[in-house]
Design an enzyme around this catalytic site. Structure first.
Site, PDB file in Angstrom:
ATOM      1  N   SER A  25       0.797  -1.226   0.000  1.00  0.00           N
ATOM      2  CA  SER A  25       0.000   0.000   0.000  1.00  0.00           C
ATOM      3  C   SER A  25       0.826   1.270   0.000  1.00  0.00           C
ATOM      4  O   SER A  25       2.053   1.243   0.002  1.00  0.00           O
ATOM      5  CB  SER A  25      -0.954   0.032   1.201  1.00  0.00           C
ATOM      6  OG  SER A  25      -0.212   0.179   2.399  1.00  0.00           O
ATOM      7  N   TYR A  58      -2.587   0.731  -3.565  1.00  0.00           N
ATOM      8  CA  TYR A  58      -3.847   1.229  -3.024  1.00  0.00           C
ATOM      9  C   TYR A  58      -3.569   2.113  -1.814  1.00  0.00           C
ATOM     10  O   TYR A  58      -2.487   2.087  -1.230  1.00  0.00           O
ATOM     11  CB  TYR A  58      -4.788   0.077  -2.661  1.00  0.00           C
ATOM     12  CG  TYR A  58      -4.221  -0.864  -1.618  1.00  0.00           C
ATOM     13  CD1 TYR A  58      -4.486  -0.670  -0.268  1.00  0.00           C
ATOM     14  CD2 TYR A  58      -3.405  -1.928  -1.985  1.00  0.00           C
ATOM     15  CE1 TYR A  58      -3.953  -1.515   0.686  1.00  0.00           C
ATOM     16  CE2 TYR A  58      -2.870  -2.778  -1.040  1.00  0.00           C
ATOM     17  CZ  TYR A  58      -3.147  -2.570   0.296  1.00  0.00           C
ATOM     18  OH  TYR A  58      -2.606  -3.407   1.242  1.00  0.00           O
ATOM     19  N   GLY A  73       5.725  -2.234   1.267  1.00  0.00           N
ATOM     20  CA  GLY A  73       5.853  -3.467   0.508  1.00  0.00           C
ATOM     21  C   GLY A  73       6.664  -3.244  -0.751  1.00  0.00           C
ATOM     22  O   GLY A  73       7.632  -2.477  -0.761  1.00  0.00           O
ATOM     23  N   ALA A  74       6.268  -3.898  -1.833  1.00  0.00           N
ATOM     24  CA  ALA A  74       7.018  -3.818  -3.092  1.00  0.00           C
ATOM     25  C   ALA A  74       7.155  -2.386  -3.595  1.00  0.00           C
ATOM     26  O   ALA A  74       8.164  -2.032  -4.220  1.00  0.00           O
ATOM     27  CB  ALA A  74       6.346  -4.686  -4.152  1.00  0.00           C
ATOM     28  N   ALA A  75       6.169  -1.533  -3.314  1.00  0.00           N
ATOM     29  CA  ALA A  75       6.229  -0.133  -3.763  1.00  0.00           C
ATOM     30  C   ALA A  75       7.424   0.605  -3.164  1.00  0.00           C
ATOM     31  O   ALA A  75       7.915   1.576  -3.749  1.00  0.00           O
ATOM     32  CB  ALA A  75       4.931   0.592  -3.409  1.00  0.00           C
TER      33      ALA A  75
END
Length: 120
Positions: A25, A58, A73-75
């Site tokens: 997110s 999101y 996270g991955a972001a």
């Protein structure tokens, strides 16, 4: 026919946090979400002004007035603290809706403070 149109944008948001091990997110100051009419769990597209990365995730709200823009996270791999982002939401609209639609743009300054809110 529907067209996917810009609905709202946070322009020149500064990344304040990046947490690779959070489950995902983008945390955004709740006051900024309100100004841009963005909602929790809404899909967003992010454009990194510093490195050209474009990615989606999101929204989750961060405390109002905190100025937080947190990539999780991955972001977190797509930007560094201090990078400038453009954060957009889009909505499908039919031609009648497109004819009267005006996207909301929130321009941010230092500390992710609102400098102006415009409808185009």
């Amino acid at each position: 026919m529907n067209r996917l149109m810009l609905r709202a944008k946070l322009h020149r948001a500064t990344v304040t946090e990046a947490d690779l091990h959070y489950e995902g997110s983008c945390g955004i100051d709740a006051a900024l979400l309100e100004a841009a009419d963005m909602r929790e769990f809404e899909q967003i597209e992010l454009y990194n002004v510093n490195n050209g990365e474009r990615f989606s995730t999101y929204v989750i709200p961060a405390p109002p007035g905190s100025g937080v823009i947190s990539l999780n996270g991955a972001a977190a791999r797509k930007a560094h603290v201090g990078d400038l982002l453009i954060i957009c939401t889009y909505a499908p609209m039919n031609d009648a809706e497109v004819a009267t639609h005006k996207p909301k743009v929130v321009l941010l300054g230092p500390g992710n403070r609102i400098e102006s809110v415009r409808k185009f």
